[in-house]
Design an enzyme around this catalytic site. Structure first.
Site, PDB file in Angstrom:
ATOM      1  N   LYS A 219       0.859  -1.190   0.000  1.00 32.19           N
ATOM      2  CA  LYS A 219       0.000   0.000   0.000  1.00 32.19           C
ATOM      3  C   LYS A 219       0.895   1.240   0.000  1.00 32.19           C
ATOM      4  O   LYS A 219       1.897   1.292   0.720  1.00 32.19           O
ATOM      5  CB  LYS A 219      -0.877  -0.007   1.257  1.00 32.19           C
ATOM      6  CG  LYS A 219      -1.797  -1.214   1.344  1.00 32.19           C
ATOM      7  CD  LYS A 219      -2.867  -1.212   0.277  1.00 32.19           C
ATOM      8  CE  LYS A 219      -3.797  -2.414   0.415  1.00 32.19           C
ATOM      9  NZ  LYS A 219      -4.928  -2.333  -0.529  1.00 32.19           N
ATOM     10  N   ASP A 247      -0.312   0.042  -4.497  1.00 32.05           N
ATOM     11  CA  ASP A 247      -1.774   0.244  -4.423  1.00 32.05           C
ATOM     12  C   ASP A 247      -2.060   1.517  -3.632  1.00 32.05           C
ATOM     13  O   ASP A 247      -1.719   1.595  -2.450  1.00 32.05           O
ATOM     14  CB  ASP A 247      -2.381  -0.978  -3.710  1.00 32.05           C
ATOM     15  CG  ASP A 247      -3.899  -0.909  -3.606  1.00 32.05           C
ATOM     16  OD1 ASP A 247      -4.493   0.113  -4.017  1.00 32.05           O
ATOM     17  OD2 ASP A 247      -4.498  -1.884  -3.103  1.00 32.05           O
ATOM     18  N   GLU A 273      -2.193   0.320  -8.525  1.00 33.25           N
ATOM     19  CA  GLU A 273      -3.605  -0.043  -8.341  1.00 33.25           C
ATOM     20  C   GLU A 273      -4.374   1.136  -7.754  1.00 33.25           C
ATOM     21  O   GLU A 273      -3.875   1.827  -6.861  1.00 33.25           O
ATOM     22  CB  GLU A 273      -3.644  -1.242  -7.387  1.00 33.25           C
ATOM     23  CG  GLU A 273      -5.023  -1.772  -7.089  1.00 33.25           C
ATOM     24  CD  GLU A 273      -4.949  -3.096  -6.326  1.00 33.25           C
ATOM     25  OE1 GLU A 273      -3.950  -3.830  -6.464  1.00 33.25           O
ATOM     26  OE2 GLU A 273      -5.896  -3.387  -5.574  1.00 33.25           O
ATOM     27  N   GLU A 300     -11.781  -2.896  -7.751  1.00 30.86           N
ATOM     28  CA  GLU A 300     -12.465  -3.349  -6.534  1.00 30.86           C
ATOM     29  C   GLU A 300     -13.635  -2.440  -6.185  1.00 30.86           C
ATOM     30  O   GLU A 300     -14.575  -2.864  -5.534  1.00 30.86           O
ATOM     31  CB  GLU A 300     -11.486  -3.467  -5.366  1.00 30.86           C
ATOM     32  CG  GLU A 300     -11.000  -2.174  -4.797  1.00 30.86           C
ATOM     33  CD  GLU A 300      -9.974  -2.397  -3.677  1.00 30.86           C
ATOM     34  OE1 GLU A 300      -8.827  -2.758  -4.003  1.00 30.86           O
ATOM     35  OE2 GLU A 300     -10.311  -2.207  -2.504  1.00 30.86           O
ATOM     36  N   ASP A 323     -14.637  -7.125  -8.609  1.00 32.34           N
ATOM     37  CA  ASP A 323     -14.931  -7.540  -7.241  1.00 32.34           C
ATOM     38  C   ASP A 323     -16.164  -8.438  -7.212  1.00 32.34           C
ATOM     39  O   ASP A 323     -17.233  -8.056  -7.709  1.00 32.34           O
ATOM     40  CB  ASP A 323     -15.143  -6.302  -6.359  1.00 32.34           C
ATOM     41  CG  ASP A 323     -15.255  -6.674  -4.896  1.00 32.34           C
ATOM     42  OD1 ASP A 323     -14.287  -6.400  -4.159  1.00 32.34           O
ATOM     43  OD2 ASP A 323     -16.288  -7.231  -4.491  1.00 32.34           O
ATOM     44  N   HIS A 350      -9.975  -8.730  -7.440  1.00 31.40           N
ATOM     45  CA  HIS A 350      -9.758  -8.248  -6.083  1.00 31.40           C
ATOM     46  C   HIS A 350     -10.197  -9.333  -5.107  1.00 31.40           C
ATOM     47  O   HIS A 350     -11.201  -9.993  -5.327  1.00 31.40           O
ATOM     48  CB  HIS A 350     -10.603  -6.991  -5.854  1.00 31.40           C
ATOM     49  CG  HIS A 350     -10.610  -6.513  -4.442  1.00 31.40           C
ATOM     50  ND1 HIS A 350     -11.751  -6.479  -3.665  1.00 31.40           N
ATOM     51  CD2 HIS A 350      -9.611  -6.055  -3.659  1.00 31.40           C
ATOM     52  CE1 HIS A 350     -11.458  -5.996  -2.467  1.00 31.40           C
ATOM     53  NE2 HIS A 350     -10.169  -5.736  -2.427  1.00 31.40           N
TER      54      HIS A 350
END
Lengths: 445, 445
Positions: A219, A247, A273, A300, A323, A350
């Site tokens: 992240k 992400d 992402e 997602e 998702d 996801h």
């Protein structure tokens, strides 16, 4: 005749904010939650299980919406419901008063996903097959009849859908054998939550490689200096042969995304992402142009099939991360897979959350067997938490999902878990007032 | 110090499905409804009123969401809340757990609109000004501080917003005088509901022209032969100098929209409204290219500022029909007006429903006074029903909204109306079980 006798919808919340599992630049303190649907029948051995995934507050609103959405199913003949899965979907989606609240987005669509996931689970259980096999063995025309192709005909006609699926039929059994042998490749996000310390990141990234993963995701997006330090650590640990993904969880505007990602280009991420708003098709296209060869991934929060259609049309993404609990189940998911194939975009679903890994393993196997026909440049997310609450948890070995074999969509939770984490009256929440109060105060702040 | 002491949110539903008012090809039997928010203070003379608009079932879900969304306001100092309208908005929007349910779309966003509409109403009442005047007289930097510019900086920076608004300041008072003299031009949809008979259409279209309207709108999209017959009648009645608009309420896929609209081109419609999915930016762009010179209009289901940004970037629309109860109030609406100006797209707000006319008159006046500076090629929707439930109903004379003068956002309903139409316990619904049951059965079917 077996009838659906009741629909139980439960607000289930796990206190994941306590451990910072799932923390990222946008979602700092999620309590991973499920709007959990059980379709009960008058056969005590047969029920359908499904859910959508939320991160805490508001799960009660989804629960109410799912109860209303599922109501028309009560009293219906199971054989009729699962024998016309397109008709069932259209019946539930057809309420024009509820449609106004979307259409096909937000709480009402999440509720639709939860209910239809339970319907598909029921269908697979009745057939005695794991969902991926039910889909792979379904007559092509029958399968296409279940799909929601509304608003897609400029990109995907019914006939194209039939042709694309029919083309893979002769070779499906060989690919099922492949899946049985190798499983479906996955990657882990477990190392990279933003709330984890550098030491924990180093340890978990090393563990991922030891466990056979070829991809590790971090992240990013809260602080550039931190991101550079964490990416440096990750590359030290995983080397340069394994893939690093980053992400941002939607924290940037488009110009900021471009600048920030290019500042991390030295770490050669496979993809960035969610660089910006999940609704911003043209924004993703602009980012993609500006950060190539770094790929752009999103999905997602991709609200519906119309959003994905445009992401493909605009050549906005390199990886489609649909998702399984935000799209309205198989009826809407398969059209996205078909459009992705047509546009040559790999689907890397996801997962994580509550039970999303359990669902997406079926989707990825179906994609390999019946749509894409390849795993090249594809890898499905895996996050190693909360599986202990599921009766048929996914199994990951050597960086791959093991082919699921039990009937259904792997969506059933243990009754004891549901009872313990039901909000606010389950054993966990009712006995932990201090935490419940903290959650409530955060909502008020 | 005056504090907000409570937030009352009521599910109010009017039984409009009985008369087919509001019927169109997508929405056949709406019961026009409001999620009605009242911010009460410890000064009995001061409250803030706001709402979002729905068409019946699911209004209870919006009501629950609005209650949760407004909760942080209780106990706060009114001066603090309305003295930092950007901060108040960001506080309410910042809950990352609730954000997951959108973001910025569907039920949660409708709830945010309802609450922030009440906050802006409160601000204008406290200032003793109609909202359009509060906005027009606010310091430019202060006004821009209230705006949600997140995800917009690739198209609209803060500085651009400041510059665009500052430019109109010297000439605003002259345009306020214009509005006082002429009002803001509007058109009527009252003639063209799909459920109305040919005779009723003929009669209402003639009445519209008699009453000074220069535009008449028809619902289309259910049956082409019917549409041709109804457009023929409309043109017979209104002639060729007045404008005819057509509205399909999202019933078509893109190729079907192009074919159908071109089959109605002989009637020279000014615009085709909602030809396809409201989410389909690229679809609208394709339709626009294919049906020119007929204009393309959409926006009543435009979910948020990011969607409108893309509609402008893709040159997808000729008319922007933003909705005052779907966008998250002034904080999100003014950015859309500014982007529209930058791209040269006239804003003709969606209205009708419950109380939308009351709100949009303020928006259109503000647009003329402080943003667009012109009414050329602009016309605001007006539908003549349900105004009797509002304490400060909009007034339309000779095809124009009369400049509102009372303090607030004209959003207050009579307490007696709220009490009568509260669902399901108000006097109307509780004494009309047969209709209530019909509504419920429709939901189950």
């Amino acid at each position: 005749m077996t009838r659906i006798t009741s629909v139980d919808v439960t607000d289930v919340r796990f206190p994941t904010s306590l451990s910072m599992d799932g923390s990222d630049a946008m979602n700092k303190d999620g309590d991973y939650s499920a709007t959990y649907v059980v379709l009960r029948t008058d056969d005590p051995r047969l029920a359908g299980y499904g859910f959508t995934f939320t991160i805490g507050r508001g799960n009660d609103i989804c629960t109410l919406a799912a109860r209303q959405r599922a109501e028309p199913l009560v009293g219906r003949d199971v054989a009729g419901v699962v024998g016309d899965l397109g008709g069932t979907y259209r019946d539930l989606a057809a309420d024009s008063q509820m449609r106004w609240l979307g259409p096909d987005k937000g709480v009402e669509h999440l509720a639709m996903a939860a209910v239809m996931n339970a319907v598909w689970d029921l269908a697979a259980r009745l057939a005695g097959k794991p969902l991926w096999r039910l889909l792979s063995e379904m007559d092509t025309e029958d399968l296409v009849d279940t799909l929601d192709l509304t608003y897609l005909s400029d990109v995907l006609t019914r006939q194209e859908a039939v042709d694309m699926l029919a083309e893979t039929v002769p070779t499906r059994s060989a690919r099922i054998a492949d899946m049985d042998r190798t499983g479906y490749p996955c990657y882990t996000t477990s190392a990279g939550w933003l709330g984890y310390s550098d030491d924990k990141l180093r340890e978990l990234a090393a563990l991922a490689i030891t466990n056979g993963y070829r991809h590790v995701k971090l992240k990013v997006g809260a602080n550039l200096a931190d991101d550079i330090r964490r990416c440096t650590i990750a590359r030290e640990v995983i080397g340069w042969d394994a893939h690093l993904m980053i992400d941002a969880n939607q924290v940037w505007d488009v110009p900021e995304a471009i600048e920030w990602v290019n500042a991390l280009a030295q770490f050669k991420p496979l993809w960035i992402e969610e660089p910006t708003s999940p609704d911003d098709v043209l924004g993703h296209a602009a980012v993609r142009k500006a950060v190539a060869p770094i790929g752009v991934a999103t999905g997602e929060h991709g609200m519906n099939r119309v959003l994905f259609k445009q992401l493909f049309q605009a050549e906005a993404i390199d990886y489609c991360q649909l998702d399984s609990a935000r799209l309205a189940s198989i009826n809407e998911i398969i059209p996205v897979y078909l459009m992705a194939k047509k546009f040559g975009v790999p689907v890397c679903p996801h997962a994580g959350g509550v039970g999303l890994c359990e669902l997406v393993q079926h989707l990825s196997v179906f994609d390999y067997v019946a749509v894409a026909g390849t795993t090249e440049n594809r890898v499905t997310e895996f996050v190693d938490h909360l599986h202990e609450h599921f009766t048929d948890p996914c199994v990951v070995e050597s960086g791959a999902y093991v082919l699921p074999t039990k009937p259904g969509y792997s969506a059933q939770m243990f009754a004891a878990s549901v009872a313990e984490y039901a909000y606010p009256d389950g054993a966990y929440w009712s006995t932990r007032h201090p935490h419940a109060v903290v959650v409530s105060e955060a909502g008020v702040g």
